[in-house]
Design a protein around this motif. Structure first.
Motif, PDB file in Angstrom:
ATOM      1  N   ASP A   1     -10.646  -1.011   2.463  1.00 58.43           N
ATOM      2  CA  ASP A   1      -9.336  -0.859   1.835  1.00 58.43           C
ATOM      3  C   ASP A   1      -9.039   0.630   1.780  1.00 58.43           C
ATOM      4  O   ASP A   1      -9.769   1.399   1.145  1.00 58.43           O
ATOM      5  CB  ASP A   1      -9.325  -1.452   0.427  1.00 58.43           C
ATOM      6  CG  ASP A   1      -9.315  -2.975   0.446  1.00 58.43           C
ATOM      7  OD1 ASP A   1      -8.782  -3.550   1.424  1.00 58.43           O
ATOM      8  OD2 ASP A   1      -9.843  -3.590  -0.491  1.00 58.43           O
ATOM      9  N   CYS A   2      -7.997   1.049   2.467  1.00 60.36           N
ATOM     10  CA  CYS A   2      -7.695   2.471   2.622  1.00 60.36           C
ATOM     11  C   CYS A   2      -6.739   2.936   1.520  1.00 60.36           C
ATOM     12  O   CYS A   2      -5.602   2.435   1.438  1.00 60.36           O
ATOM     13  CB  CYS A   2      -7.049   2.726   3.975  1.00 60.36           C
ATOM     14  SG  CYS A   2      -8.048   2.177   5.376  1.00 60.36           S
TER      15      CYS A   2
ATOM     16  N   ASP B   1      -0.667   0.395  -3.563  1.00 63.19           N
ATOM     17  CA  ASP B   1      -1.990  -0.214  -3.427  1.00 63.19           C
ATOM     18  C   ASP B   1      -2.657   0.273  -2.142  1.00 63.19           C
ATOM     19  O   ASP B   1      -1.975   0.664  -1.184  1.00 63.19           O
ATOM     20  CB  ASP B   1      -1.884  -1.736  -3.373  1.00 63.19           C
ATOM     21  CG  ASP B   1      -1.722  -2.358  -4.752  1.00 63.19           C
ATOM     22  OD1 ASP B   1      -2.274  -1.798  -5.717  1.00 63.19           O
ATOM     23  OD2 ASP B   1      -1.047  -3.393  -4.854  1.00 63.19           O
ATOM     24  N   PRO B   2      -3.991   0.237  -2.102  1.00 57.39           N
ATOM     25  CA  PRO B   2      -4.663   0.496  -0.819  1.00 57.39           C
ATOM     26  C   PRO B   2      -4.214  -0.519   0.226  1.00 57.39           C
ATOM     27  O   PRO B   2      -3.779  -1.627  -0.102  1.00 57.39           O
ATOM     28  CB  PRO B   2      -6.146   0.316  -1.162  1.00 57.39           C
ATOM     29  CG  PRO B   2      -6.231   0.516  -2.638  1.00 57.39           C
ATOM     30  CD  PRO B   2      -4.936  -0.018  -3.192  1.00 57.39           C
TER      31      PRO B   2
ATOM     32  N   PRO C   1      -5.324  -2.779   3.566  1.00 56.74           N
ATOM     33  CA  PRO C   1      -6.545  -3.256   4.232  1.00 56.74           C
ATOM     34  C   PRO C   1      -6.586  -2.865   5.697  1.00 56.74           C
ATOM     35  O   PRO C   1      -5.577  -2.891   6.398  1.00 56.74           O
ATOM     36  CB  PRO C   1      -6.460  -4.776   4.072  1.00 56.74           C
ATOM     37  CG  PRO C   1      -4.999  -5.057   3.905  1.00 56.74           C
ATOM     38  CD  PRO C   1      -4.415  -3.878   3.206  1.00 56.74           C
TER      39      PRO C   1
END
Length: 305
Positions: free
Chosen positions: A160-161, A266-267, A269
């Motif tokens: 998760d980036c 949010d991160p 994927p």
């Protein structure tokens, strides 16, 4: 081997819906592709496709035969993988795709080490921020950044980036520091958007105290190249939503700063995708392993503390 070659051609014609597209995928001429299908039909004693000058559609027998043909090819690939344990046995070509930012910063730099280890495996790398159609484009592997639609592809989660909203200090000095997504919209901040032809109204989904919320942001410029957006942000044109690994150096050097930190994104994927036919291929498997390792190391940078 001729029968397996004909099976592979049939499967690609079925999946791509075009004799010429399948011929390009299998690196032969349309005439050769047509001859292979005709030979397979003679062997079976039935027609697999209904052809006109403009269309090519599978017959009922063709639809039935496709499932079995694909299972046979997957079984052959799996058997080959089991006996190819020696790296020296790996040879052939891997057709891969990756997003532009990830490809330039992480994937492409990992290719020389892979080639040094496996000199008989050739790599054809396509970089694009568009969502690729793996069947149509004949890809063995794709690195995908973003949510995934349901499909029959084999999916391996990588990471998760972390992402941030960023802008140049001179933009903030000129337009003010937006505290959150509400301020981005209310104060009419220029937002730099990654958008493709046919995209509808654009929104950024950000985390708020009340949960995720989609903000209808706007801006005077947009592009389908994420690195172009980074360049525009550095030039002070507006606010960009970027994976942290793409802008970590700019943040560390102060060329960019995080904005609207009260409502961060949010991160996103990151995953490795392969068609079932390719995932059992030993050269694809080894290439995927090396690229997944490189990605896990490469995207774990620049996250806010």
């Amino acid at each position: 081997m001729a029968y397996l070659t004909n099976l592979r051609m049939f499967v690609r014609v079925y999946e791509l819906g075009s004799m010429s597209a399948a011929a390009r995928d299998q690196r032969c001429s349309p005439a050769v592709a047509s001859a292979r299908i005709a030979e397979l039909e003679r062997h079976l004693g039935l027609r697999l496709f209904n052809r006109t000058t403009r269309t090519l559609r599978p017959t009922e027998a063709g639809r039935t035969f496709y499932d079995g043909a694909r299972e046979v090819l997957e079984a052959v690939s799996a058997a080959e993988a089991r006996v190819r344990e020696d790296a020296d046995a790996l040879r052939g070509t891997v057709f891969a795709a990756a997003p532009l930012g990830l490809g330039r910063r992480v994937v492409a730099p990992a290719i020389p080490a892979f080639r040094a280890e496996f000199p008989d495996v050739h790599v054809r790398l396509r970089l694009t921020d568009r969502v690729v159609d793996m069947a149509t484009e004949g890809l063995d592997l794709a690195l995908h950044l973003g949510p995934l639609a349901d499909s029959d592809l084999k999916v391996r989660a990588i990471a998760d980036c972390p992402r941030s909203l960023v802008a140049a200090p001179d933009y903030v000095a000129r337009r003010g520091m937006p505290a959150d997504g509400e301020a981005l919209v209310r104060d009419g901040h220029d937002c730099l958007m990654l958008r493709f032809p046919g995209a509808q109204e654009f929104r950024w989904t950000l985390r708020t105290p009340n949960g995720p919320r989609a903000f209808a942001v706007q801006g005077p410029v947009e592009s389908d190249d994420g690195d172009v957006l980074t360049g525009w942000a550095l030039d002070g044109l507006g606010v960009a939503l970027k994976p942290d690994f793409e802008v970590a150096d700019h943040l560390a050097a102060g060329r960019l700063v995080r904005v609207a930190e009260a409502t961060p994104p949010d991160p996103v994927p990151l995953a490795c995708l392969s068609p079932a036919r390719a995932s059992a291929d030993p050269r694809v498997h080894v290439f995927a392993e090396r690229m997944i390792a490189a990605c896990r190391a490469g995207v774990a940078v620049g996250a806010p503390s």
